[in-house]
Motif scaffolding. Structure first.
Motif, PDB file in Angstrom:
ATOM      1  N   ILE A  51      37.211  42.157  -8.241  1.00  0.00           N
ATOM      2  CA  ILE A  51      36.071  42.913  -8.744  1.00  0.00           C
ATOM      3  C   ILE A  51      35.135  43.249  -7.588  1.00  0.00           C
ATOM      4  N   THR A  52      34.262  44.238  -7.807  1.00  0.00           N
ATOM      5  CA  THR A  52      33.362  44.693  -6.751  1.00  0.00           C
ATOM      6  C   THR A  52      32.133  43.782  -6.654  1.00  0.00           C
ATOM      7  N   ARG A  53      31.388  43.927  -5.563  1.00  0.00           N
ATOM      8  CA  ARG A  53      30.183  43.131  -5.371  1.00  0.00           C
ATOM      9  C   ARG A  53      29.148  43.443  -6.456  1.00  0.00           C
ATOM     10  N   ASP A  54      29.012  44.728  -6.821  1.00  0.00           N
ATOM     11  CA  ASP A  54      28.055  45.089  -7.866  1.00  0.00           C
ATOM     12  C   ASP A  54      28.455  44.471  -9.207  1.00  0.00           C
ATOM     13  N   GLU A  55      29.741  44.492  -9.509  1.00  0.00           N
ATOM     14  CA  GLU A  55      30.207  43.865 -10.748  1.00  0.00           C
ATOM     15  C   GLU A  55      29.945  42.368 -10.732  1.00  0.00           C
ATOM     16  N   LEU A  56      30.175  41.746  -9.598  1.00  0.00           N
ATOM     17  CA  LEU A  56      29.952  40.314  -9.477  1.00  0.00           C
ATOM     18  C   LEU A  56      28.493  39.965  -9.767  1.00  0.00           C
ATOM     19  N   GLU A  57      27.570  40.739  -9.218  1.00  0.00           N
ATOM     20  CA  GLU A  57      26.152  40.480  -9.472  1.00  0.00           C
ATOM     21  C   GLU A  57      25.819  40.646 -10.942  1.00  0.00           C
ATOM     22  N   SER A  58      26.413  41.637 -11.574  1.00  0.00           N
ATOM     23  CA  SER A  58      26.190  41.853 -13.011  1.00  0.00           C
ATOM     24  C   SER A  58      26.709  40.676 -13.831  1.00  0.00           C
ATOM     25  N   PHE A  59      27.893  40.172 -13.483  1.00  0.00           N
ATOM     26  CA  PHE A  59      28.473  39.046 -14.214  1.00  0.00           C
ATOM     27  C   PHE A  59      27.651  37.773 -14.004  1.00  0.00           C
ATOM     28  N   ARG A  60      27.170  37.580 -12.791  1.00  0.00           N
ATOM     29  CA  ARG A  60      26.351  36.395 -12.509  1.00  0.00           C
ATOM     30  C   ARG A  60      25.049  36.426 -13.307  1.00  0.00           C
ATOM     31  N   ALA A  61      24.439  37.604 -13.377  1.00  0.00           N
ATOM     32  CA  ALA A  61      23.206  37.729 -14.148  1.00  0.00           C
ATOM     33  C   ALA A  61      23.464  37.434 -15.624  1.00  0.00           C
ATOM     34  N   GLU A  62      24.583  37.894 -16.128  1.00  0.00           N
ATOM     35  CA  GLU A  62      24.933  37.630 -17.524  1.00  0.00           C
ATOM     36  C   GLU A  62      25.234  36.158 -17.743  1.00  0.00           C
ATOM     37  N   LEU A  63      25.851  35.527 -16.766  1.00  0.00           N
ATOM     38  CA  LEU A  63      26.121  34.091 -16.826  1.00  0.00           C
ATOM     39  C   LEU A  63      24.808  33.319 -16.962  1.00  0.00           C
ATOM     40  N   THR A  64      23.828  33.692 -16.154  1.00  0.00           N
ATOM     41  CA  THR A  64      22.522  33.032 -16.207  1.00  0.00           C
ATOM     42  C   THR A  64      21.841  33.277 -17.550  1.00  0.00           C
ATOM     43  N   ARG A  65      21.930  34.496 -18.042  1.00  0.00           N
ATOM     44  CA  ARG A  65      21.300  34.815 -19.327  1.00  0.00           C
ATOM     45  C   ARG A  65      21.898  33.985 -20.463  1.00  0.00           C
ATOM     46  N   LEU A  66      23.206  33.879 -20.486  1.00  0.00           N
ATOM     47  CA  LEU A  66      23.867  33.134 -21.556  1.00  0.00           C
ATOM     48  C   LEU A  66      23.510  31.653 -21.502  1.00  0.00           C
ATOM     49  N   SER A  67      23.495  31.081 -20.307  1.00  0.00           N
ATOM     50  CA  SER A  67      23.251  29.643 -20.182  1.00  0.00           C
ATOM     51  C   SER A  67      21.805  29.262 -20.483  1.00  0.00           C
ATOM     52  N   SER A  68      20.890  30.226 -20.400  1.00  0.00           N
ATOM     53  CA  SER A  68      19.484  29.933 -20.643  1.00  0.00           C
ATOM     54  C   SER A  68      19.023  30.345 -22.038  1.00  0.00           C
ATOM     55  N   ASP A  69      19.936  30.795 -22.864  1.00  0.00           N
ATOM     56  CA  ASP A  69      19.613  31.233 -24.230  1.00  0.00           C
ATOM     57  C   ASP A  69      19.644  30.023 -25.163  1.00  0.00           C
ATOM     58  N   ASP A  70      18.470  29.501 -25.525  1.00  0.00           N
ATOM     59  CA  ASP A  70      18.406  28.309 -26.366  1.00  0.00           C
ATOM     60  C   ASP A  70      18.964  28.556 -27.763  1.00  0.00           C
ATOM     61  N   GLU A  71      18.799  29.766 -28.274  1.00  0.00           N
ATOM     62  CA  GLU A  71      19.351  30.074 -29.598  1.00  0.00           C
ATOM     63  C   GLU A  71      20.877  30.047 -29.559  1.00  0.00           C
ATOM     64  N   LEU A  72      21.447  30.536 -28.461  1.00  0.00           N
ATOM     65  CA  LEU A  72      22.901  30.564 -28.342  1.00  0.00           C
ATOM     66  C   LEU A  72      23.477  29.152 -28.318  1.00  0.00           C
ATOM     67  N   LYS A  73      22.726  28.194 -27.793  1.00  0.00           N
ATOM     68  CA  LYS A  73      23.212  26.817 -27.728  1.00  0.00           C
ATOM     69  C   LYS A  73      23.472  26.223 -29.113  1.00  0.00           C
ATOM     70  N   PRO A  98      28.236  42.111 -24.297  1.00  0.00           N
ATOM     71  CA  PRO A  98      28.787  43.447 -24.010  1.00  0.00           C
ATOM     72  C   PRO A  98      29.325  43.565 -22.586  1.00  0.00           C
ATOM     73  N   VAL A  99      28.718  42.837 -21.660  1.00  0.00           N
ATOM     74  CA  VAL A  99      29.173  42.883 -20.263  1.00  0.00           C
ATOM     75  C   VAL A  99      30.612  42.401 -20.173  1.00  0.00           C
ATOM     76  N   PHE A 100      30.914  41.270 -20.781  1.00  0.00           N
ATOM     77  CA  PHE A 100      32.262  40.726 -20.714  1.00  0.00           C
ATOM     78  C   PHE A 100      33.208  41.422 -21.687  1.00  0.00           C
ATOM     79  N   ALA A 101      32.663  42.093 -22.689  1.00  0.00           N
ATOM     80  CA  ALA A 101      33.505  42.906 -23.578  1.00  0.00           C
ATOM     81  C   ALA A 101      34.180  44.023 -22.796  1.00  0.00           C
ATOM     82  N   ASP A 102      33.431  44.609 -21.874  1.00  0.00           N
ATOM     83  CA  ASP A 102      34.021  45.660 -21.037  1.00  0.00           C
ATOM     84  C   ASP A 102      35.061  45.078 -20.076  1.00  0.00           C
TER      85      ASP A 102
END
Length: 291
Positions: A51-73, A98-102
């Motif tokens: 994957i590209t560097r831009d994609e990697l940054e997008s996935f990392r940001a989504e990783l952080t968002r998911l792990s910090s979502d208290d409702e999702l826990k 949606p990020v990982f859906a793509d």
């Protein structure tokens, strides 16, 4: 007739694989004959950059968002570490994000999966794995197929996993370890499957894990490869590869997104060693081909 009996006898057994490893041909996808031969021999392929560097940054940001979502826990699809409230895994991530859906529909992944499996594919499972610094726990040696066969009802060894590294993988931060060539031997495990076994096994699997004698035989025969590499790289491996990873006591996190493609000609049926299938987010019941 079950060609891969497991969790039924009092003693473990090593059984010969009765399925091909590569079902397709070089002409049917992006990988050449030499690459397919390597996958057939070792049971895995490693790509330094998928994957590209831009994609990697997008996935990392989504990783952080998911792990910090208290409702999702509060969602059953989220697994936290045994000794803390830190997220260990988020399952069915392609339906949550949606990020990982793509990503799971990306031709760079899907075309390779179709080529290996020789058919259209559907998503049997997806997840992101977190192994935070200092506290990320181990994943003991196992064959994914043993669980998918026993508890999800996957009939044949006709599935492939793709793990994309979202952080750098070092020898010391819990990188994936694989016994190359071990995919040609099925380890029949002991111990009956308890009801709702997945609730405990997602945090620490004990039923369906291979015995030490079988692991020693496989390691002596095949050795162990430690799959290090930069973020953005990927590993593609057969469903029956013996693999695992150590805990992470370093400051360096190790996270990845993990997608399992199964052949549409290998859809799951009744479990082979459990009273009922695991929930849909662990073993999909929707066999719609990925388009």
């Amino acid at each position: 007739m079950d060609d891969y009996p497991t969790r039924k006898d009092q003693a473990p057994a090593l059984l010969y694989r009765k399925d091909p490893t590569v079902w397709g041909e070089a002409a049917s996808g992006p990988m050449d004959a030499a690459t397919l031969d390597s996958y057939d021999a070792k049971g895995y392929l490693q790509f330094e950059s998928l994957i590209t560097r831009d994609e990697l940054e997008s996935f990392r940001a989504e990783l952080t968002r998911l792990s910090s979502d208290d409702e999702l826990k509060k969602d059953e699809r989220v697994v936290v570490e045994r000794a803390s409230d830190e997220v260990r895994s988020v399952f069915e991530v392609h339906k949550i994000s949606p990020v990982f859906a793509d990503l799971v529909r990306d031709p760079r992944l899907v075309d390779r999966a179709r080529q290996i499996l020789g058919s259209d594919v559907y998503i049997h499972q997806s997840r992101v794995n977190y192994k935070p610094g200092f506290s990320g726990t181990d994943f003991f040696w196992h064959s994914d197929f043993e669980t998918w066969h026993a508890e999800d009802g996957m009939p044949r060894m006709r599935a492939v996993s793709i793990s994309i590294a979202l952080t750098d993988n070092y020898e010391h931060n819990g990188s994936l370890m694989i016994m190359p060539g071990s995919h040609k031997t099925f380890v029949s495990c002991v111990g009956e499957t308890p009801d709702d076994h997945y609730r405990a096994s997602l945090k620490k699997q004990e039923i369906g894990t291979p015995d030490q004698s079988s692991l020693s035989i496989l390691a002596d025969q095949h050795g162990i490869d430690v799959l290090t590499g930069p973020a953005g790289g990927a590993v593609m491996f057969d469903s029956n590869c013996m693999h695992g990873s150590n805990g992470n006591i370093t400051p360096f996190p190790r996270s990845n997104v993990f997608i399992v493609y199964n052949s549409v000609e290998n859809t799951c049926e009744a479990p082979f060693a459990a009273s009922k299938p695991r929930p849909y987010f662990l073993g999909a019941q929707d066999f719609t081909p990925v388009k």
